[in-house]
Design an enzyme around this catalytic site. Structure first.
Site, short mmCIF file in Angstrom:
data_model
loop_
_atom_site.label_atom_id
_atom_site.label_comp_id
_atom_site.label_asym_id
_atom_site.label_seq_id
_atom_site.Cartn_x
_atom_site.Cartn_y
_atom_site.Cartn_z
N ILE A 138 0.83 -1.20 0.00
CA ILE A 138 0.00 0.00 0.00
C ILE A 138 0.86 1.25 0.00
O ILE A 138 0.56 2.23 -0.69
CB ILE A 138 -0.96 -0.02 1.21
CG1 ILE A 138 -2.04 -1.09 0.99
CG2 ILE A 138 -1.59 1.35 1.44
CD1 ILE A 138 -2.94 -1.33 2.17
N GLU A 139 1.95 1.24 0.74
CA GLU A 139 2.79 2.43 0.84
C GLU A 139 3.49 2.78 -0.47
O GLU A 139 3.43 3.93 -0.92
CB GLU A 139 3.83 2.25 1.95
CG GLU A 139 3.27 2.33 3.35
CD GLU A 139 2.77 3.72 3.71
OE1 GLU A 139 3.16 4.70 3.04
OE2 GLU A 139 1.97 3.82 4.65
N THR A 140 4.17 1.82 -1.07
CA THR A 140 4.98 2.14 -2.26
C THR A 140 4.91 1.07 -3.34
O THR A 140 5.79 0.98 -4.18
CB THR A 140 6.47 2.30 -1.86
OG1 THR A 140 6.93 1.09 -1.24
CG2 THR A 140 6.66 3.47 -0.92
N TYR A 165 -7.13 3.10 6.04
CA TYR A 165 -5.78 2.59 5.80
C TYR A 165 -5.56 1.28 6.54
O TYR A 165 -5.08 0.29 5.96
CB TYR A 165 -4.75 3.62 6.26
CG TYR A 165 -3.32 3.16 6.13
CD1 TYR A 165 -2.62 3.35 4.95
CD2 TYR A 165 -2.67 2.54 7.18
CE1 TYR A 165 -1.30 2.93 4.82
CE2 TYR A 165 -1.35 2.11 7.06
CZ TYR A 165 -0.68 2.31 5.88
OH TYR A 165 0.63 1.87 5.76
#
Length: 376
Positions: A171-173, A359
């Site tokens: 999800i982050e990168t 999130y």
């Protein structure tokens, strides 16, 4: 430079103006004014097209200059002045060096705009579509396969399952593929100086970032990251980088930009420090309609303000097996109705990484999907 026309003004030598000199060339021989002759429609169409193109280019030029990052004048921003004074006094940062670094930064309007248009503000059903899809699931399975040994070691040490680490990095990168292309210096200066609502937070992050880069002999303007100043594969803010990153491959440096081992270990360490419990579930779905008498128990964030027993007594039906004593009752906005879940301690730990309920739920669901795909 002409005071009204600006830098693009070019002075044209004056010449004597006569009636024939202002006529189109093709009419000058006869001296007859065009109004007395048939209209040249092709010429008029060409003129209109050229005029429209000039209008468009003028508009684009104005928009470009309006959005272009503006150089920082420290004296115009009290937050930056206060930061300089603090770092000189408390961190022994040479004032001339510090001002030289800050002078390299630019105030970026796009960063300010993005701060008020973040994905986490979307309803759950729209947010979910962005981050939980087959492409990200398949990439997660491949990532797990490629880094299985490191993921298992992180689980042994910190108790965070591989699927959760994989999902969070996905999800982050997108597993390290999209770490951001904005200068962290610009982002943090912009948000410190020109985003009053969270200026204090970003000033502290800017201070940490400048001290880290000075200590490590890194050019501050060379570090790239997100529009909010997050850095590396796990998108750590500078304070988190300093406090929670680990040298997981034992090469005497903590590198979250280039070393996946350090990124994996640091995510696991972060969650562990913020309350992750080994072998505990993340959440449980509410299995029946929520009673009207229980709606006041629904929280706006994941703070564990209730006990499981309290929810059960209020008629909330969920599977508490493998959960925590302290819980949060939460709502997710589906397209046609609300979905209710009970968040446990591990759900709350994920929100210490990002405070959004959406999130944390995306990390939980993506971890489930990747685990299922890997097992099939």
């Amino acid at each position: 430079m002409h005071p009204h026309f600006g830098p693009f003004y070019v002075r044209i030598p004056a010449r004597r103006m006569t009636m024939t000199s202002i006529l189109p060339h093709k009419y000058r021989a006869s001296g007859v004014h065009p109004a007395c002759r048939p209209v040249d429609r092709a010429a008029m169409k060409s003129f209109r097209n050229q005029f429209r193109r000039a209008q468009i280019w003028t508009l684009l030029l104005c928009l470009f200059h309006a959005d272009a990052p503006q150089a920082v004048d420290i004296n115009q921003y009290p937050a930056l002045e206060a930061l300089v004074n603090q770092m000189v006094a408390e961190d022994e940062y040479p004032v001339s060096e510090l001002k030289a670094v800050l002078s390299l930064a630019r105030i970026d309007q796009k960063t300010l705009d993005l701060m008020d248009r973040q994905y986490e503000s979307l309803p759950w059903h729209k947010y979910r579509k962005i981050f939980i899809n087959q492409n990200r699931i398949n990439a997660g399975v491949e990532f797990w396969r490629a880094h299985e040994t490191v993921l298992n070691r992180a689980y042994d040490i910190y108790g965070v399952p591989p699927a959760v680490i994989v999902a969070l990095l996905g999800i982050e990168t997108h597993y390290g593929a999209r770490m951001g292309n904005r200068r962290v210096l610009d982002s943090l200066v912009t948000l410190s100086a020109a985003y009053p609502r969270r200026s204090k937070f970003f000033s502290a992050e800017l201070r940490t970032f400048l001290n880290i880069t000075r200590k490590e002999n890194i050019a501050p303007a060379s570090v790239l990251g997100s529009f909010a100043g997050a850095i590396g594969i796990p998108q750590f803010m500078p304070s988190s980088y300093q406090a929670y990153s680990v040298d997981f491959n034992n090469n005497d440096q903590r590198d979250l930009v280039n070393e996946m081992e350090d990124a994996i270990g640091s995510v696991a360490n972060y969650l562990k420090v913020h309350g992750w419990n080994r072998n505990q579930r993340i959440y449980a779905s509410v299995t029946d309609s929520l009673r009207e008498s229980a709606t006041h128990l629904v929280g706006r964030n994941a703070r564990l303000v209730h006990t499981g027993r309290e929810l059960i007594q209020a008629g909330v039906k969920f599977d508490s097996e493998g959960g925590s004593d302290r819980v949060a009752l939460l709502s997710l906005k589906e397209q046609w109705r609300d979905r209710f879940i009970v968040g446990f301690t591990n759900f709350y730990a994920i929100t210490r990484y990002n405070p959004s309920v959406n999130y944390a739920m995306a990390v939980a669901e993506l971890s489930e999907s990747v685990l299922k795909a890997r097992s099939s």
